[in-house]
Write an enzyme that holds these catalytic residues in place. Structure first.
Site, PDB file in Angstrom:
ATOM      1  N   ARG A  55       2.070   1.061  -6.941  1.00 21.03           N
ATOM      2  CA  ARG A  55       1.738   1.282  -5.523  1.00 21.03           C
ATOM      3  C   ARG A  55       2.825   2.149  -4.916  1.00 21.03           C
ATOM      4  O   ARG A  55       3.824   2.439  -5.556  1.00 21.03           O
ATOM      5  CB  ARG A  55       1.519  -0.037  -4.763  1.00 21.03           C
ATOM      6  CG  ARG A  55       2.253  -1.250  -5.213  1.00 21.03           C
ATOM      7  CD  ARG A  55       3.673  -1.423  -4.759  1.00 21.03           C
ATOM      8  NE  ARG A  55       3.977  -0.895  -3.461  1.00 21.03           N
ATOM      9  CZ  ARG A  55       5.142  -0.357  -3.169  1.00 21.03           C
ATOM     10  NH1 ARG A  55       6.110  -0.268  -4.078  1.00 21.03           N
ATOM     11  NH2 ARG A  55       5.398   0.104  -1.961  1.00 21.03           N
ATOM     12  N   GLY A  56       2.576   2.559  -3.663  1.00 18.74           N
ATOM     13  CA  GLY A  56       3.476   3.532  -3.038  1.00 18.74           C
ATOM     14  C   GLY A  56       2.853   4.904  -3.256  1.00 18.74           C
ATOM     15  O   GLY A  56       2.510   5.255  -4.397  1.00 18.74           O
ATOM     16  N   ALA A  57       2.698   5.683  -2.163  1.00 20.49           N
ATOM     17  CA  ALA A  57       1.883   6.903  -2.235  1.00 20.49           C
ATOM     18  C   ALA A  57       2.284   7.868  -3.375  1.00 20.49           C
ATOM     19  O   ALA A  57       1.432   8.240  -4.199  1.00 20.49           O
ATOM     20  CB  ALA A  57       1.897   7.596  -0.878  1.00 20.49           C
ATOM     21  N   ARG A  89      -7.686   3.950  -3.770  1.00 19.17           N
ATOM     22  CA  ARG A  89      -6.996   3.581  -2.527  1.00 19.17           C
ATOM     23  C   ARG A  89      -7.138   4.763  -1.561  1.00 19.17           C
ATOM     24  O   ARG A  89      -6.648   5.860  -1.852  1.00 19.17           O
ATOM     25  CB  ARG A  89      -5.525   3.247  -2.806  1.00 19.17           C
ATOM     26  CG  ARG A  89      -5.395   2.006  -3.696  1.00 19.17           C
ATOM     27  CD  ARG A  89      -4.053   1.357  -3.591  1.00 19.17           C
ATOM     28  NE  ARG A  89      -3.821   0.755  -2.298  1.00 19.17           N
ATOM     29  CZ  ARG A  89      -2.615   0.364  -1.880  1.00 19.17           C
ATOM     30  NH1 ARG A  89      -1.560   0.532  -2.656  1.00 19.17           N
ATOM     31  NH2 ARG A  89      -2.457  -0.191  -0.693  1.00 19.17           N
ATOM     32  N   GLN A 186       6.039  -6.460   0.025  1.00 17.06           N
ATOM     33  CA  GLN A 186       6.695  -5.386  -0.734  1.00 17.06           C
ATOM     34  C   GLN A 186       8.169  -5.244  -0.341  1.00 17.06           C
ATOM     35  O   GLN A 186       8.991  -4.807  -1.139  1.00 17.06           O
ATOM     36  CB  GLN A 186       5.998  -4.034  -0.486  1.00 17.06           C
ATOM     37  CG  GLN A 186       4.617  -3.930  -1.091  1.00 17.06           C
ATOM     38  CD  GLN A 186       3.543  -4.274  -0.083  1.00 17.06           C
ATOM     39  OE1 GLN A 186       3.735  -5.123   0.783  1.00 17.06           O
ATOM     40  NE2 GLN A 186       2.401  -3.635  -0.184  1.00 17.06           N
ATOM     41  N   ASP A 227       2.272   7.110   4.039  1.00 22.99           N
ATOM     42  CA  ASP A 227       1.150   7.251   3.120  1.00 22.99           C
ATOM     43  C   ASP A 227       0.343   8.503   3.394  1.00 22.99           C
ATOM     44  O   ASP A 227      -0.256   9.081   2.493  1.00 22.99           O
ATOM     45  CB  ASP A 227       0.250   6.013   3.185  1.00 22.99           C
ATOM     46  CG  ASP A 227       0.887   4.917   2.374  1.00 22.99           C
ATOM     47  OD1 ASP A 227       1.797   4.237   2.899  1.00 22.99           O
ATOM     48  OD2 ASP A 227       0.545   4.779   1.181  1.00 22.99           O
ATOM     49  N   ASN A 237       1.468   4.492   7.669  1.00 22.22           N
ATOM     50  CA  ASN A 237       2.333   3.801   6.710  1.00 22.22           C
ATOM     51  C   ASN A 237       1.952   2.319   6.743  1.00 22.22           C
ATOM     52  O   ASN A 237       1.086   1.893   7.516  1.00 22.22           O
ATOM     53  CB  ASN A 237       3.814   4.019   7.057  1.00 22.22           C
ATOM     54  CG  ASN A 237       4.737   3.525   5.955  1.00 22.22           C
ATOM     55  OD1 ASN A 237       4.540   3.838   4.777  1.00 22.22           O
ATOM     56  ND2 ASN A 237       5.739   2.729   6.300  1.00 22.22           N
TER      57      ASN A 237
HETATM   58  O1  MRU Z   1       0.224  -0.704  -0.049  1.00 20.09           O
HETATM   59  P1  MRU Z   1       1.411  -0.012  -0.647  1.00 20.09           P
HETATM   60  O2  MRU Z   1       2.433  -0.947  -1.189  1.00 20.09           O
HETATM   61  O3  MRU Z   1       1.011   1.057  -1.639  1.00 20.09           O
HETATM   62  O4  MRU Z   1       2.071   0.727   0.588  1.00 20.09           O
HETATM   63  C1  MRU Z   1       3.238   1.469   0.409  1.00 20.09           C
HETATM   64  C2  MRU Z   1       3.770   2.056   1.659  1.00 20.09           C
HETATM   65  O5  MRU Z   1       3.249   1.871   2.734  1.00 20.09           O
HETATM   66  C3  MRU Z   1       4.938   2.980   1.504  1.00 20.09           C
HETATM   67  O6  MRU Z   1       5.749   2.932   2.650  1.00 20.09           O
HETATM   68  C4  MRU Z   1       4.444   4.421   1.317  1.00 20.09           C
HETATM   69  O7  MRU Z   1       3.455   4.488   0.330  1.00 20.09           O
HETATM   70  C5  MRU Z   1       5.546   5.328   0.953  1.00 20.09           C
HETATM   71  S1  MRU Z   1       6.123   5.015  -0.670  1.00 20.09           S
HETATM   72  C6  MRU Z   1       7.395   6.071  -0.989  1.00 20.09           C
END
Ligand code: MRU
Length: 336
Positions: A55-57, A89, A186, A227, A237
């Site tokens: 996870r994380g963009a 996603r 997270q 995101d 985000n």
């Molecule tokens: O739902 P997630 O855990 O994928 O969400 C992640 C976030 O909101 C992060 O802040 C974003 O993706 C940036 S990651 C460098």
């Protein structure tokens, strides 16, 4: 990123490919167990993104690019594979950037090399975000971050956490307030684990505690990830980011977003158009963790018949954002 496990310290990325197999740091198991998750088919990659093994963009983007490489290696139709991965996603723009990148660059060469190039570029962008962003961090500062925008949320380095890593490497003493980030925690699980690995002083706080610390003058700077960023500088985000930005404004605390250019959606004029993922209400109804014996367990916290709503992201209007840290430097939201 260097990770300490029971076998010693090793260098890892969040996502990489070896002998036709995609390897991912298994994020739902952290911080209690460090395991590597393997995917051999596009369906397995799509499922790993959907269930947030990764996870994380930017990490989602690089993983999707490796998913396309698997499609090419296994002879799966590329358009079909891209469609499957795109459906995982909806909010993270890097996912769509990566699919476009693969389709544009893959002719009939080595598909893994295309995905490796994408991953390498992503890691370098984050390193540069770290170098630019560290200039905002002064010795002795107390920072606050939300969710996990660290190395495991990217290919390496992180976005919001990259400036903190660089500042620490430069010898600055810093302290980070880590928002727990319900419902999937997270912050409490992953950011706290990463900061611990880096030896960065920190404390996890409940999601509703940020205002308390800001009002007491204990937050000098907020840095979060993104995101998706629209052309007017609005930022999607993790859910809860918006309220941190409003609190930061109320308390005169600078609020920065750190993100690579792959997170910017040049097709969207404003944040109102950003698709927001809504996840299962079960993430609200149940909390989960590991008991002392190391077993993963889930506990219900809500009444059995109460419904829940679970938007995974919110949009912070550009007017609350002091600046956006990218690989090319730090910009005002309206300069994006
Ligand atoms: O739902 P997630 O855990 O994928 O969400 C992640 C976030 O909101 C992060 O802040 C974003 O993706 C940036 S990651 C460098």
């Amino acid at each position: 990123m260097k990770i300490k496990t029971s076998d010693g310290i090793s260098e890892y990325r969040s996502t990489w490919m070896e002998d036709g197999v995609l390897k991912l740091i298994d994020q739902p198991k952290l911080p209690h167990e460090f395991k590597i998750f393997e995917c051999k088919t596009v369906d397995e990659v799509a499922n790993a993104i959907k269930t947030m093994v990764v996870r994380g963009a930017p990490a989602i983007g690089a993983t999707a690019c490796y998913g396309m490489a698997i499609a090419a290696l296994t002879g799966e139709d590329l358009d079909g594979a891209s469609e499957k991965l795109a459906k995982t996603r909806p909010t993270a723009h890097d996912l769509f950037d990566a699919l476009e990148y693969f389709k544009k660059n893959f002719k009939d060469g080595d598909p893994v090399k295309i995905a490796d190039d994408y991953a390498n570029q992503g890691a370098r962008r984050c390193e540069l975000i770290g170098i630019h962003g560290a200039k905002l961090i002064k010795d002795g500062m107390k920072l606050l971050t939300h969710c996990n925008a660290g190395a495991i949320a990217t290919v390496d380095w992180g976005t919001a956490l990259a400036p903190m890593r660089v500042a620490k490497n430069e010898g600055k003493n810093i302290f980070v307030w880590v928002d727990e980030t319900r419902p999937r925690c997270q912050g409490g699980r992953l950011t706290a684990w990463e900061l611990g690995q880096e030896g960065i002083d920190h404390a996890v706080i409940a999601d509703n505690a940020a205002g308390f610390f800001m009002r007491n003058g204990e937050v000098d700077l907020v840095i979060v990830g993104a995101d998706r960023i629209a052309l007017n500088g609005d930022v999607a985000n993790k859910i809860g980011t918006y309220e941190k930005a409003v609190l930061a404004r109320e308390n005169g605390v600078p609020f920065y977003v750190a993100a690579p250019s792959t997170t910017i959606d040049r097709k969207l004029e404003s944040g109102d158009e950003i698709p927001i993922e809504e996840r299962s209400g079960d993430e609200i109804h149940f909390i989960w963790g590991f008991n002392d014996g190391g077993l993963r367990s889930r506990v219900r916290v809500t009444p059995k018949d109460s419904p829940a709503r679970n938007p995974a992201f919110d949009v912070t209007p550009a007017r609350y954002i002091t600046g956006i840290i990218t690989e090319e430097g730090i910009f005002k939201p309206n300069e994006i």
